[in-house]
Design a protein around this motif. Structure first.
Motif, PDB file in Angstrom:
ATOM      1  N   MET A 183      14.627  -1.450   2.002  1.00  0.00           N
ATOM      2  CA  MET A 183      13.576  -2.556   2.195  1.00  0.00           C
ATOM      3  C   MET A 183      12.261  -1.530   1.968  1.00  0.00           C
ATOM      4  SD  MET A 183      14.649  -4.985   5.281  1.00  0.00           S
ATOM      5  CE  MET A 183      13.181  -5.896   5.100  1.00  0.00           C
ATOM      6  N   VAL A 184      12.249  -0.332   2.493  1.00  0.00           N
ATOM      7  CA  VAL A 184      11.130   0.573   2.324  1.00  0.00           C
ATOM      8  C   VAL A 184      10.854   0.799   1.017  1.00  0.00           C
ATOM      9  CG1 VAL A 184       9.959   2.955   2.825  1.00  0.00           C
ATOM     10  CG2 VAL A 184      11.363   1.637   4.784  1.00  0.00           C
ATOM     11  N   ARG A 185      11.912   1.069   0.416  1.00  0.00           N
ATOM     12  CA  ARG A 185      11.563   1.392  -1.345  1.00  0.00           C
ATOM     13  C   ARG A 185      11.163   0.275  -2.096  1.00  0.00           C
ATOM     14  NH1 ARG A 185      12.751   5.293   1.188  1.00  0.00           N
ATOM     15  NH2 ARG A 185      13.808   7.098   0.553  1.00  0.00           N
ATOM     16  N   ASN A 186      11.624  -0.931  -1.443  1.00  0.00           N
ATOM     17  CA  ASN A 186      11.256  -2.281  -2.252  1.00  0.00           C
ATOM     18  C   ASN A 186       9.814  -2.636  -1.946  1.00  0.00           C
ATOM     19  OD1 ASN A 186      13.813  -2.068  -3.790  1.00  0.00           O
ATOM     20  ND2 ASN A 186      14.854  -3.414  -2.123  1.00  0.00           N
ATOM     21  N   ILE A 187       9.320  -2.840  -0.651  1.00  0.00           N
ATOM     22  CA  ILE A 187       8.352  -3.253  -0.092  1.00  0.00           C
ATOM     23  C   ILE A 187       7.185  -2.196  -0.179  1.00  0.00           C
ATOM     24  CG2 ILE A 187       7.356  -4.225   1.806  1.00  0.00           C
ATOM     25  CD1 ILE A 187      10.071  -5.540   2.611  1.00  0.00           C
ATOM     26  N   CYS A 188       7.622  -0.988   0.158  1.00  0.00           N
ATOM     27  CA  CYS A 188       6.306  -0.021   0.071  1.00  0.00           C
ATOM     28  C   CYS A 188       6.189   0.706  -1.108  1.00  0.00           C
ATOM     29  CB  CYS A 188       6.565   0.893   1.660  1.00  0.00           C
ATOM     30  SG  CYS A 188       6.806   0.096   3.040  1.00  0.00           S
ATOM     31  N   ASP A 189       5.860  -0.079  -1.947  1.00  0.00           N
ATOM     32  CA  ASP A 189       5.704   0.298  -3.422  1.00  0.00           C
ATOM     33  C   ASP A 189       4.374   1.109  -3.553  1.00  0.00           C
ATOM     34  OD1 ASP A 189       6.403   1.179  -6.067  1.00  0.00           O
ATOM     35  OD2 ASP A 189       5.406  -0.558  -6.811  1.00  0.00           O
ATOM     36  N   ILE A 190       4.517   2.502  -4.034  1.00  0.00           N
ATOM     37  CA  ILE A 190       3.131   3.102  -4.412  1.00  0.00           C
ATOM     38  C   ILE A 190       2.994   3.516  -5.576  1.00  0.00           C
ATOM     39  CG2 ILE A 190       3.012   3.856  -1.973  1.00  0.00           C
ATOM     40  CD1 ILE A 190       4.099   6.475  -2.700  1.00  0.00           C
ATOM     41  N   ASP A 191       1.847   3.928  -6.303  1.00  0.00           N
ATOM     42  CA  ASP A 191       1.274   4.381  -7.553  1.00  0.00           C
ATOM     43  C   ASP A 191       1.794   5.735  -7.786  1.00  0.00           C
ATOM     44  OD1 ASP A 191      -0.758   5.292  -6.312  1.00  0.00           O
ATOM     45  OD2 ASP A 191      -1.910   3.670  -7.423  1.00  0.00           O
ATOM     46  N   ASP A 192       1.680   6.433  -8.953  1.00  0.00           N
ATOM     47  CA  ASP A 192       1.860   7.814  -9.141  1.00  0.00           C
ATOM     48  C   ASP A 192       0.942   8.517  -8.267  1.00  0.00           C
ATOM     49  OD1 ASP A 192       3.671   7.180 -10.870  1.00  0.00           O
ATOM     50  OD2 ASP A 192       2.536   7.346 -12.656  1.00  0.00           O
ATOM     51  N   ALA A 193      -0.429   8.087  -8.102  1.00  0.00           N
ATOM     52  CA  ALA A 193      -1.297   8.859  -7.158  1.00  0.00           C
ATOM     53  C   ALA A 193      -0.967   9.184  -5.981  1.00  0.00           C
ATOM     54  CB  ALA A 193      -2.579   8.193  -7.374  1.00  0.00           C
ATOM     55  N   GLY A 194      -0.323   7.760  -5.425  1.00  0.00           N
ATOM     56  CA  GLY A 194       0.010   7.802  -3.952  1.00  0.00           C
ATOM     57  C   GLY A 194       1.225   8.954  -3.885  1.00  0.00           C
ATOM     58  N   ARG A 195       2.176   8.789  -4.950  1.00  0.00           N
ATOM     59  CA  ARG A 195       3.294   9.842  -4.822  1.00  0.00           C
ATOM     60  C   ARG A 195       2.831  11.291  -4.924  1.00  0.00           C
ATOM     61  NH1 ARG A 195       6.103   5.300  -7.298  1.00  0.00           N
ATOM     62  NH2 ARG A 195       5.087   5.880  -9.221  1.00  0.00           N
ATOM     63  N   SER A 196       1.767  11.511  -5.355  1.00  0.00           N
ATOM     64  CA  SER A 196       1.317  12.887  -5.820  1.00  0.00           C
ATOM     65  C   SER A 196       0.449  13.220  -4.368  1.00  0.00           C
ATOM     66  CB  SER A 196       0.069  13.048  -6.720  1.00  0.00           C
ATOM     67  OG  SER A 196      -0.536  14.159  -6.974  1.00  0.00           O
ATOM     68  N   LEU A 197       0.025  12.304  -3.746  1.00  0.00           N
ATOM     69  CA  LEU A 197      -0.801  12.520  -2.476  1.00  0.00           C
ATOM     70  C   LEU A 197       0.382  12.962  -1.455  1.00  0.00           C
ATOM     71  CD1 LEU A 197      -3.124  12.810  -0.745  1.00  0.00           C
ATOM     72  CD2 LEU A 197      -2.706  10.237  -0.090  1.00  0.00           C
ATOM     73  N   ILE A 198       1.566  12.175  -1.273  1.00  0.00           N
ATOM     74  CA  ILE A 198       2.420  12.477  -0.361  1.00  0.00           C
ATOM     75  C   ILE A 198       3.050  13.772  -0.660  1.00  0.00           C
ATOM     76  CG2 ILE A 198       4.701  11.986   0.482  1.00  0.00           C
ATOM     77  CD1 ILE A 198       3.808   8.807   0.293  1.00  0.00           C
ATOM     78  N   LYS A 199       3.388  14.260  -1.773  1.00  0.00           N
ATOM     79  CA  LYS A 199       3.951  15.498  -2.415  1.00  0.00           C
ATOM     80  C   LYS A 199       3.242  16.510  -1.919  1.00  0.00           C
ATOM     81  CE  LYS A 199       5.606  18.184  -6.243  1.00  0.00           C
ATOM     82  NZ  LYS A 199       5.642  18.076  -7.642  1.00  0.00           N
TER      83      LYS A 199
END
Length: 512
Positions: free
Chosen positions: A443-459
């Motif tokens: 559910m986290v993968r489906n509901i908590c969708d983030i964009d490329d900028a967000g993925r870059s931030l977490i990385k």
């Protein structure tokens, strides 16, 4: 002569109808059969004294009492009253015409007084479900039993009153409790308030996020920084109990015998704070006669564990499964009972044995490796189930002496309830999911969708701050809650950044 009375046995948070059969015939011995425990076996001595005190006679004949179904173990002293009434009816000292219409439960004193019992609410629910007209029990339990509608509940003080009731010598009025009025009149009437806390705005914000998403949280800071004071006020900003939650919570506390005579329905969310010397059985429940533990008593509320590293490792580890499944199952050779355990875990701890690691002013005197050894008392799997790690710093004098009014709990609770409204709509099709903290990884993968900028931030955060891989899902869940508080449909960079900030114990400066 054979007479039947009716009572109940409580298993977990539910009850089962028990038929008490009393037969009086030739002979002079007393027998109780049907797998009674020692408390029930001793009941005839209490019953004899109570009957004689009332002015009636105890038959000097063979008395056989059978508790049916006979293959289920019966426990406790609450069978005193139905056995006594059965003996009096079988010996012709009491009219038995109305006995089949009523559940009867109560412990007898030697002078004939009625002592309170455990589990009055689930027994009352079972009485109505089984089609009985009413329920006779000690007066101290009458208000909690009277929550159940369409059932006449009579609270009695003595055995003599029960005898007069069945003989028709005295009229008694049933106890009336308007469940909805009781609930809405007392709902969320807390003594503490967040306005009592000076400063600590960042900690209040973290607690608001935890309340909005149902997240578990740990507070790390030096002694006297206000960790316990803040945790005690968390229930005041949680959404009020709804009527169904209030009934569930009351049922558990009824089974545990934690309600007083004035309680009818619990309207405040539970707050449980066991001492760190608690055993694993006392925490999760159990015993020879299984009883709910602290995690079940905290159902629909808050379980606060102060000084978390001081708890025994075995005690902390038994919480792992209930934190995931939100219930605890206690199995014995003859029975298995399940208690609900949907609670928010709030923990606090010092950062090190001396308490001043990372303190802005005082110096830590702990030797090399001591901090890591202290933190390692909390296992990775348990820490993985705690979404927010918050550092608490001492309040400075200016904030402490400030006369400026702080934000009240009611204001914060309004924001929390607005965020929960978003989650109610989001999970309305999901069985057993009510808020963000309960989401599965899928559910986290489906509901908590983030964009490329967000993925870059977490990385970048995981690389630079030394965050572990297990923090990834937690960050997404918390950022979803922060977005809900902001009224945002999407998770933005600022929501992710704030969620990343709440992973203190995953950072390199804490772990190495």
């Amino acid at each position: 002569m054979l007479v039947k009375t009716y009572g109940s046995a409580v298993f977990g948070v539910d009850a089962l109808t028990i038929t008490i059969e009393v037969s009086i015939g030739g002979g002079n011995k007393y027998h109780i059969v049907g797998l009674p425990d020692n408390a029930i076996k001793e009941s005839l001595r209490r019953i004899e004294s109570a009957i004689q005190t009332t002015g009636l006679r105890m038959p000097r004949q063979k008395i056989v009492v059978n508790l049916a179904p006979a293959d289920i173990r019966k426990e406790g002293s609450a069978y005193d009253l139905p056995i006594a009434i059965g003996i009096l009816a079988a010996s012709g000292q009491l009219e038995d015409l109305k006995l089949s219409d009523y559940f009867i439960m109560g412990e007898l004193s030697l002078d004939g007084g009625l002592q309170p019992i455990k589990g009055a609410l689930p027994i009352s629910i079972q009485a109505r479900a089984s089609g009985f007209k009413g329920f006779i029990l000690p007066k101290d339990n009458s208000r909690e039993a009277a929550i159940v509608s369409e059932l006449d509940v009579y609270g009695m003080k003595t055995l003599a009153e029960v005898i007069d009731f069945f003989n028709g010598k005295q009229q008694f009025d049933p106890v009336i409790v308007n469940t909805r009025d009781e609930f809405y009149h007392n709902v969320s009437s807390y003594e503490q308030d967040f306005s009592d806390v000076k400063g600590q705005q960042n900690i209040k914000r973290a607690l608001e996020i935890a309340a909005a998403g149902g997240h578990n949280l740990i507070l790390i800071g030096p002694p006297g920084a206000g960790k316990t004071m803040l945790a005690k006020r968390l229930p005041t900003i949680l959404p009020p109990l709804n009527l169904q939650e209030a009934l569930e919570t009351t049922k558990i506390h009824s089974v545990a015998g934690k309600l007083n005579a004035l309680d009818a329905l619990m309207t405040e969310r539970p707050y449980r704070s066991p001492h760190h010397t608690i055993s694993d059985m006392a925490l999760v429940g159990g015993g020879v006669n299984p009883q709910p533990g602290e995690i079940s008593l905290a159902h629909n509320g808050v379980l606060f564990l102060d000084e978390l590293p001081e708890f025994k490792r075995s005690v902390l580890e038994v919480m792992r499964q209930p934190l995931e499944d939100r219930q605890v199952t206690i199995s014995r050779s003859r029975l298995s009972v399940a208690y609900p355990a949907s609670f928010m875990l709030i923990a606090s701890m010092n950062p090190c044995p001396c308490g001043f690691y990372n303190h802005p002013e005082k110096e830590c005197i702990c030797g090399p490796g001591i901090v890591q050894k202290y933190l390692s008392k909390i296992s990775g799997p348990l820490l993985d189930r705690i979404d927010l790690h918050v550092e608490v710093t001492p309040v400075n004098f200016n904030e402490l002496a400030s006369m400026q009014p702080a934000e009240k709990s009611a204001v914060i609770r309004t924001r929390v309830m607005n965020a929960r409204t978003f989650q109610d709509r989001r999970f309305e099709q999901q069985q057993g999911i009510h808020y963000n903290a309960q989401m599965s990884p899928n559910m986290v993968r489906n509901i908590c969708d983030i964009d490329d900028a967000g993925r870059s931030l977490i990385k970048r955060a995981m690389e630079k701050l030394g965050l572990s891989a297990r923090a990834y899902d937690r960050i997404l869940k918390v950022s979803r809650t922060i977005a809900d508080l902001a009224g945002s449909e999407k998770i933005c960079l600022e929501h992710l950044a704030e969620a990343i900030h709440y992973r203190s114990l995953d950072r390199e400066r804490w772990t190495g």
